[in-house]
Design a protein around this motif. Sequence first.
Motif, short mmCIF file in Angstrom:
data_model
loop_
_atom_site.label_atom_id
_atom_site.label_comp_id
_atom_site.label_asym_id
_atom_site.label_seq_id
_atom_site.Cartn_x
_atom_site.Cartn_y
_atom_site.Cartn_z
N HIS A 8 0.89 -1.12 0.00
CA HIS A 8 0.05 -0.05 -0.06
C HIS A 8 0.93 1.23 -0.17
CE1 HIS A 8 -3.54 2.64 1.21
NE2 HIS A 8 -2.67 3.41 1.37
N SER A 9 0.76 2.21 -0.88
CA SER A 9 1.56 3.29 -1.13
C SER A 9 0.77 4.34 -1.58
CB SER A 9 2.78 3.06 -2.07
OG SER A 9 3.77 4.04 -1.99
N THR A 11 1.89 7.72 -1.46
CA THR A 11 2.53 8.63 -2.06
C THR A 11 3.95 8.10 -2.89
OG1 THR A 11 3.64 9.41 -0.11
CG2 THR A 11 1.72 10.64 -0.75
N GLY A 12 4.02 6.99 -2.98
CA GLY A 12 4.99 6.62 -3.83
C GLY A 12 6.27 6.00 -3.00
N ASN A 13 6.41 6.31 -1.73
CA ASN A 13 7.77 5.88 -1.05
C ASN A 13 7.93 4.42 -1.05
OD1 ASN A 13 8.43 8.51 -0.88
ND2 ASN A 13 7.72 8.83 1.40
N THR A 14 6.79 3.78 -0.53
CA THR A 14 6.71 2.35 -0.15
C THR A 14 6.77 1.58 -1.45
OG1 THR A 14 5.33 2.76 1.57
CG2 THR A 14 5.50 0.45 1.05
N ILE A 57 3.13 4.47 6.62
CA ILE A 57 2.35 4.57 8.02
C ILE A 57 1.60 5.78 7.95
CG2 ILE A 57 2.67 4.71 10.51
CD1 ILE A 57 3.56 1.98 9.71
N TYR A 58 0.40 5.62 8.33
CA TYR A 58 -0.58 6.80 8.35
C TYR A 58 -1.40 6.79 9.60
CZ TYR A 58 0.43 5.35 3.43
OH TYR A 58 0.92 4.96 2.42
N GLY A 59 -1.09 8.09 10.52
CA GLY A 59 -1.71 8.12 11.42
C GLY A 59 -1.12 6.78 12.62
N THR A 85 7.36 2.25 5.31
CA THR A 85 8.21 3.31 5.45
C THR A 85 7.36 4.62 6.24
OG1 THR A 85 6.94 4.44 3.54
CG2 THR A 85 8.92 2.98 2.78
N SER A 88 8.74 9.36 10.80
CA SER A 88 9.05 9.47 12.08
C SER A 88 10.52 9.01 12.34
CB SER A 88 8.10 8.78 13.48
OG SER A 88 8.38 7.34 13.09
N TYR A 92 8.48 1.82 13.40
CA TYR A 92 7.40 1.23 14.02
C TYR A 92 7.20 -0.16 13.92
CZ TYR A 92 4.64 5.51 13.66
OH TYR A 92 4.14 6.83 13.87
N GLY A 118 10.75 7.56 5.02
CA GLY A 118 9.99 8.20 3.95
C GLY A 118 9.47 9.40 4.22
N GLU A 119 10.16 10.56 3.40
CA GLU A 119 9.60 12.04 3.45
C GLU A 119 8.12 11.94 3.28
OE1 GLU A 119 11.21 14.43 0.45
OE2 GLU A 119 10.15 16.02 1.09
N ASN A 120 7.76 12.90 4.07
CA ASN A 120 6.16 12.89 4.15
C ASN A 120 5.70 13.73 2.98
OD1 ASN A 120 3.40 13.24 4.68
ND2 ASN A 120 3.45 13.39 6.74
C1 LIG Z 1 -2.00 11.33 6.08
C2 LIG Z 1 -0.66 10.85 6.41
C3 LIG Z 1 -0.33 10.47 7.86
C4 LIG Z 1 0.95 9.91 8.26
N1 LIG Z 1 1.08 9.33 9.51
C5 LIG Z 1 2.20 9.29 9.90
C6 LIG Z 1 2.59 8.58 11.18
O1 LIG Z 1 1.64 8.57 12.00
N2 LIG Z 1 3.81 8.52 11.45
C7 LIG Z 1 4.79 8.54 10.76
O2 LIG Z 1 6.18 8.15 10.85
N3 LIG Z 1 4.79 8.97 9.33
C8 LIG Z 1 3.37 9.34 9.12
N4 LIG Z 1 3.28 9.86 7.76
C9 LIG Z 1 4.50 9.82 6.97
C10 LIG Z 1 4.36 8.52 5.94
O3 LIG Z 1 4.30 7.35 6.68
C11 LIG Z 1 5.71 8.49 4.97
O4 LIG Z 1 5.85 9.54 4.32
C12 LIG Z 1 5.52 7.16 4.05
O5 LIG Z 1 6.87 7.09 3.51
C13 LIG Z 1 4.40 7.14 3.19
O6 LIG Z 1 4.46 6.11 2.27
P1 LIG Z 1 3.93 6.28 0.85
O7 LIG Z 1 4.54 7.33 0.22
O8 LIG Z 1 4.15 4.84 0.27
O9 LIG Z 1 2.52 6.31 0.95
C14 LIG Z 1 1.86 10.14 7.33
C15 LIG Z 1 1.80 10.53 6.04
C16 LIG Z 1 0.43 11.00 5.63
C17 LIG Z 1 0.24 11.44 4.18
#
Ligand SMILES: Cc1cc2nc3c(=O)[nH]c(=O)nc-3n(C[C@H](O)[C@H](O)[C@H](O)COP(=O)(O)O)c2cc1C
Length: 172
Positions: A8-9, A11-14, A57-59, A85, A88, A92, A118-120
């Motif tokens: 599950h990704s 924004t593309g990091n994972t 990781i989301y929330g 990814t 923080s 996790y 992974g950069e947010n």
């Molecule tokens: C809505 C949202 C909530 C997030 N919540 C957390 C969090 O609780 N802890 C954390 O370490 N990163 C959090 N992040 C950062 C993402 O985990 C991180 O950027 C990750 O690499 C995203 O992966 P993706 O690009 O595969 O979706 C959050 C990002 C978003 C967009």
Amino acid sequence: MKILIAYHSGTGNTEKVAKSMKEGLVEEGQDVSILPAKEVDPSSLKSYDLVFLGSGIYGGAIGKTMKDLMSKVTEFAPKFAFFNTHASPTAYQKAFSRIGKKIEKNNSVVLGEFDCIGENIGIPQEKQIEMLSKLPAEQKKKAEEHMEKIKGRPDDKDLERAKEFAKSLLNK
Ligand SMILES: Cc1cc2nc3c(=O)[nH]c(=O)nc-3n(C[C@H](O)[C@H](O)[C@H](O)COP(=O)(O)O)c2cc1C
């Protein structure tokens, strides 16, 4: 081995990490499929020798499509591995714990978990800074420095580590 990488990704990091893992495994001559979790047929997992499950990781939790997929699986592959990814500074380690328990209850094994920063990029920087505004000054400064430091991650080094992690599981 027949291997599936499901992720599950948002924004593309994972996804980047997943693709690097695939590359490493293909280099080792493995038969690898890679799919977003929402495109995985839950009944197909049993047909693989090893399944990688990855998510951002989301929330504090893994993504919904990954949770949905794993809630529907009733027959498991013999081996699993996890990767996540997150933005923080701390890892996790419990992100996949519920899924891990279910897997082990079904007599499959979890070989390991790969953790990556992974950069947010899903939340605008101004909004992230605003979210930090209630922190004490010192903590806020540290958090802002961390945000700056993780720009561009996962980077080439992270992707190389991901590859090596995936390859290291082939002997387990
Ligand atoms: C809505 C949202 C909530 C997030 N919540 C957390 C969090 O609780 N802890 C954390 O370490 N990163 C959090 N992040 C950062 C993402 O985990 C991180 O950027 C990750 O690499 C995203 O992966 P993706 O690009 O595969 O979706 C959050 C990002 C978003 C967009």
